[in-house]
Design a protein around this motif. Structure first.
Motif, PDB file in Angstrom:
ATOM      1  N   LEU A 135      -6.965  -2.511  -0.195  1.00  0.00           N
ATOM      2  CA  LEU A 135      -7.605  -2.410   1.231  1.00  0.00           C
ATOM      3  C   LEU A 135      -8.716  -3.051   1.215  1.00  0.00           C
ATOM      4  O   LEU A 135      -9.163  -3.612   2.229  1.00  0.00           O
ATOM      5  CB  LEU A 135      -7.601  -0.832   1.532  1.00  0.00           C
ATOM      6  CG  LEU A 135      -6.368  -0.105   2.305  1.00  0.00           C
ATOM      7  CD1 LEU A 135      -6.675   1.317   2.217  1.00  0.00           C
ATOM      8  CD2 LEU A 135      -5.806  -0.675   3.371  1.00  0.00           C
ATOM      9  N   THR A 163      -4.817   4.599   7.542  1.00  0.00           N
ATOM     10  CA  THR A 163      -4.739   3.353   7.084  1.00  0.00           C
ATOM     11  C   THR A 163      -5.907   2.545   7.842  1.00  0.00           C
ATOM     12  O   THR A 163      -7.046   2.054   7.330  1.00  0.00           O
ATOM     13  CB  THR A 163      -3.631   2.499   6.907  1.00  0.00           C
ATOM     14  OG1 THR A 163      -2.656   3.111   6.306  1.00  0.00           O
ATOM     15  CG2 THR A 163      -4.038   1.173   6.382  1.00  0.00           C
ATOM     16  N   ARG A 202       0.100   7.983   8.354  1.00  0.00           N
ATOM     17  CA  ARG A 202      -0.234   7.043   7.545  1.00  0.00           C
ATOM     18  C   ARG A 202      -0.927   6.021   7.938  1.00  0.00           C
ATOM     19  O   ARG A 202      -1.823   5.356   7.360  1.00  0.00           O
ATOM     20  CB  ARG A 202       1.107   6.803   6.745  1.00  0.00           C
ATOM     21  CG  ARG A 202       1.484   7.922   5.491  1.00  0.00           C
ATOM     22  CD  ARG A 202       2.951   7.708   4.937  1.00  0.00           C
ATOM     23  NE  ARG A 202       3.009   8.586   3.874  1.00  0.00           N
ATOM     24  CZ  ARG A 202       4.330   8.984   3.304  1.00  0.00           C
ATOM     25  NH1 ARG A 202       5.361   8.325   3.772  1.00  0.00           N
ATOM     26  NH2 ARG A 202       4.530  10.026   2.714  1.00  0.00           N
ATOM     27  N   ILE A 235      -5.085   8.185   1.693  1.00  0.00           N
ATOM     28  CA  ILE A 235      -5.378   7.019   0.984  1.00  0.00           C
ATOM     29  C   ILE A 235      -5.692   7.441  -0.565  1.00  0.00           C
ATOM     30  O   ILE A 235      -6.538   7.976  -0.612  1.00  0.00           O
ATOM     31  CB  ILE A 235      -6.431   5.932   1.376  1.00  0.00           C
ATOM     32  CG1 ILE A 235      -6.031   5.699   2.964  1.00  0.00           C
ATOM     33  CG2 ILE A 235      -6.300   4.858   0.785  1.00  0.00           C
ATOM     34  CD1 ILE A 235      -4.772   4.981   3.197  1.00  0.00           C
ATOM     35  N   SER A 280       2.581   0.883   3.649  1.00  0.00           N
ATOM     36  CA  SER A 280       1.934   0.329   4.968  1.00  0.00           C
ATOM     37  C   SER A 280       1.952  -1.246   4.915  1.00  0.00           C
ATOM     38  O   SER A 280       1.655  -1.689   3.744  1.00  0.00           O
ATOM     39  CB  SER A 280       0.441   0.836   5.212  1.00  0.00           C
ATOM     40  OG  SER A 280       0.441   1.988   5.734  1.00  0.00           O
ATOM     41  N   SER A 309       3.559   1.435   9.125  1.00  0.00           N
ATOM     42  CA  SER A 309       3.513   2.205   8.097  1.00  0.00           C
ATOM     43  C   SER A 309       4.777   2.869   8.098  1.00  0.00           C
ATOM     44  O   SER A 309       5.495   3.146   9.278  1.00  0.00           O
ATOM     45  CB  SER A 309       2.482   3.684   8.362  1.00  0.00           C
ATOM     46  OG  SER A 309       1.196   3.126   7.989  1.00  0.00           O
ATOM     47  N   LEU A 332       0.861  -1.241   0.049  1.00  0.00           N
ATOM     48  CA  LEU A 332       0.010   0.046   0.111  1.00  0.00           C
ATOM     49  C   LEU A 332       0.894   1.345   0.001  1.00  0.00           C
ATOM     50  O   LEU A 332       1.751   1.459   0.850  1.00  0.00           O
ATOM     51  CB  LEU A 332      -0.829  -0.024   1.319  1.00  0.00           C
ATOM     52  CG  LEU A 332      -1.787   1.220   1.340  1.00  0.00           C
ATOM     53  CD1 LEU A 332      -3.122   0.870   0.341  1.00  0.00           C
ATOM     54  CD2 LEU A 332      -2.328   1.120   2.620  1.00  0.00           C
ATOM     55  N   SER A 342      -2.073   0.494  15.175  1.00  0.00           N
ATOM     56  CA  SER A 342      -1.307   1.305  14.194  1.00  0.00           C
ATOM     57  C   SER A 342      -0.298   2.065  14.404  1.00  0.00           C
ATOM     58  O   SER A 342      -0.275   2.709  15.458  1.00  0.00           O
ATOM     59  CB  SER A 342      -2.657   2.097  13.451  1.00  0.00           C
ATOM     60  OG  SER A 342      -2.918   3.052  14.360  1.00  0.00           O
ATOM     61  N   VAL A 395      -1.054  -2.396  11.763  1.00  0.00           N
ATOM     62  CA  VAL A 395      -0.613  -1.642  10.763  1.00  0.00           C
ATOM     63  C   VAL A 395       0.666  -0.957  10.972  1.00  0.00           C
ATOM     64  O   VAL A 395       0.658  -0.140  11.938  1.00  0.00           O
ATOM     65  CB  VAL A 395      -1.920  -0.626  10.312  1.00  0.00           C
ATOM     66  CG1 VAL A 395      -1.182   0.467   8.933  1.00  0.00           C
ATOM     67  CG2 VAL A 395      -3.251  -1.216   9.975  1.00  0.00           C
TER      68      VAL A 395
END
Length: 646
Positions: A553, A594, A590, A545, A639, A572, A536, A610, A570
């Motif tokens: 995604l 996500t 980021r 995004i 990511s 990133s 991603l 995240s 996640v």
């Protein structure tokens, strides 16, 4: 002298043009009076003198069209439509296409039909073509059910419009009876038609000889199509508007067709009278009786007609009275010609038309009559139909007769006998519209194979979903249950049951497919690698995004929905450009963006951690001070989705 020569030339030219105008006027009058042979002669003389006119070409095309000479009609329609700066009547695009089909130029015919479709807004012929885009395939599917033979009763003249009279056959013919024929038909300069009877029947159902039917019914006028009551005591037949001595004509000088009846008394036809719905300003012709003889079907261009000739029905009272004629409506009638109806004992109607999709000229069609006047019409196929005019179809116990002006006959129109080997199932066309979507993402899925099958898994038809995810079937289907089987690689095959009801004209469906389940991930797996997805990616110095990354995604969302007990982290990253603190903050944004996308699409927030890791885990050698391409920096702005314990 020079002046005199010029003057003489001008006088000559003026005289020629004046004569030309007179001939043109004569041609128009002949055409308007349906004297097509005379009109053709006058117009073609003018054109041989280098005369050019839109109306002349159009009228020549129409004259030949009405005479059934479609090759010559095509020639003149082509010239008409090649003239510049004319406001064309789009119906001539249709007529030109019809003549091209009759001459075998199918590709060119399809081009003109498409032009006609593109320009048509409310034309019923266009609606029928749009509803049957594969009509030639449908005709082929209906073909091969008949064996035909040129009947022994034909002559070198016009022989057509057969009808049953008990075990005998009545038909119309222009043959010479041995009497001097003073009456010449202006339509084609041929003799007028009389009714003839054929009595000697051969083993194959054909008739071998014939004679004049009745001197009382046959007059100095035109007698053509007929129908008899089952007891044989009443006849309905077609005749020109005629008194004892002369033709009766309308204000344009045309002698219209009318329907008459007569009764058989002491073996003589008497009490000849015209039916009350006839008119002097329109034609009524080609009668046919319903199976219970309570209704009379006929053809007319009376007020209320949709096209050049329509099929009407009128009720017959107990005492022989008649109700008000009713047009059978747009399921049957078009802007062109519908004509020569015939009704079987089980109330199936055969008729001829050049307005329904066919092979050129008049084709024979069939429909099941019903009280709602909502008819499903089918072309009976080859060899009954071909590129010429095919009409006047009658049938009884799988044998019958029809008329055609096809090549190889004895005269202009000939009568052909036939045997039918298989009945045509009169099933209404059903339209099945569908769209294929993802079960969890609601996004469309393209290039899906869709099979329509019956309950015995016999394939009926197949198609493929388009770039818009939609598909369509348009075909005759009996009422009952069917299945749609959808297949595509990387998706689970789906079977959808559908039920077709008699009242259904159109079904609209949404088919949803699941991706093929992938094995459940274990702690430490990267879902992007497991699902064989590219990373991603993000734009430089941005954390939103991107549109081109959403589909990736969406697949993560689908996978997490398949395994609702999985949790992920996640992770990133940024590229190396910029300060470390800035890149750390950027990567955290980021990661948050996500996670936000996943939660907005239904994944619970508590299943997702995240974290941003800045430029700490570069995938290549693009560290500070190294000159790298944008593509290489892009690899690091990403990511990752790592499966974790809760």
């Amino acid at each position: 002298m020079k002046y005199n020569y010029i003057f003489i030339y001008i006088l000559f030219a003026f005289g020629y043009l004046k004569g030309q105008t007179k001939i043109e006027k004569k041609a128009e009058i002949q055409f308007d009076n349906y004297a097509f042979e005379n009109a053709i002669e006058a117009y073609e003389y003018l054109i041989s003198k280098n005369y050019s006119s839109y109306d002349a070409y159009k009228n020549l095309g129409d004259a030949y069209y009405n005479l059934g000479e479609y090759g010559r009609a095509s020639e003149w329609y082509g010239k008409q439509l090649s003239l510049p700066n004319e406001s064309f009547d789009i119906t001539y695009f249709y007529k030109y296409a019809q003549t091209l089909k009759s001459t075998g130029e199918l590709d060119e015919a399809n081009k003109w039909l498409q032009t006609f479709l593109d320009l048509s807004k409310s034309d019923n012929r266009a609606n029928l073509l749009k509803a049957q885009p594969n009509y030639l395939n449908d005709i082929d599917n209906n073909s091969g059910r008949f064996t035909i033979k040129n009947s022994a009763i034909n002559s070198s003249y016009e022989d057509f419009s057969p009808s049953y009279y008990g075990e005998k056959l009545i038909f119309s013919s222009a043959r010479d009876t041995g009497l001097v024929k003073k009456n010449i038909h202006l339509w084609d300069n041929g003799s007028f038609n009389d009714l003839y009877i054929a009595t000697d029947k051969s083993d194959d159902g054909d008739f071998t000889n014939s004679e004049l039917f009745s001197k009382l019914l046959n007059s100095k006028s035109e007698e053509t199509s007929s129908v008899f009551t089952k007891d044989g005591k009443t006849i309905y037949f077609t005749r020109n508007n005629f008194d004892k001595k002369n033709f009766k004509r309308d204000e344009d000088g045309v002698s219209r067709l009318k329907i008459y009846s007569a009764n058989l008394v002491n073996n003589e036809w008497t009490n000849i009278k015209e039916l009350p719905f006839n008119g002097d300003d329109y034609s009524a012709a080609h009668p046919a009786l319903s199976s219970d003889e309570s209704k009379l079907y006929f053809v007319s261009d009376m007020p209320g007609s949709l096209g050049l000739s329509d099929i009407f029905v009128v009720s017959i009272g107990a005492e022989g009275s008649f109700g008000t004629p009713v047009n059978l409506g747009p399921s049957i009638n078009t802007e062109s010609r519908e004509t020569f109806p015939f009704i079987t004992d089980d109330n199936v109607m055969y008729f001829a038309s050049d307005g329904h999709p066919g092979l050129g000229g008049l084709d024979v069609f069939v429909t099941k009559l019903n009280i709602s006047n909502d008819f499903y019409v089918q072309n009976v196929g080859k060899p009954i139909n071909g590129p010429s005019d095919d009409f006047g179809f009658i049938i009884n116990n799988q044998k019958g007769f029809f008329s055609s002006n096809r090549e190889g006959g004895k005269g202009g129109d000939d009568i052909y006998s036939f045997t039918q080997s298989k009945r045509l199932e009169l099933i209404r066309t059903k339209i099945i519209n569908g769209i294929v979507k993802h079960e969890h993402l609601d996004s469309i899925i393209t290039s899906v194979n869709v099979d329509l099958v019956d309950l015995n898994n016999e394939k009926i038809k197949s198609t493929v979903s388009s770039v818009n995810g939609d598909f369509n079937f348009s075909l005759p289907l009996k009422e009952g249950n069917y299945k749609l089987i959808t297949k595509k690689e990387e998706f689970v095959n789906d079977t959808t049951s559908i039920t077709v009801k008699p009242t259904d004209k159109e079904l609209n469906l949404i088919i949803k497919l699941n991706s093929v389940p992938i094995e459940k991930a274990i702690v430490g797996n990267d879902l992007f690698k497991l699902l064989q997805l590219d990373n991603l990616y993000f734009d430089y110095n941005k954390w939103n995004i991107r549109k081109d990354q959403e589909e990736k995604l969406n697949e993560i969302v689908e996978y997490l929905n398949l395994y609702p007990d999985l949790n992920i982290q996640v992770k990133s990253y940024s590229d190396s450009r910029g300060g470390e603190k800035f890149n750390q903050k950027l990567s955290e944004k980021r990661a948050d963006a996500t996670k936000s996308y996943l939660t907005l699409n239904g994944i619970k927030a508590e299943r997702i951690k995240s974290n941003g890791f800045g430029e700490s885990n570069l995938l290549n050698d693009c560290i500070n001070g190294v000159d790298c391409s944008e593509v290489m920096h892009q690899e690091n702005r990403r990511s990752e989705f790592i499966v974790i314990d809760k």
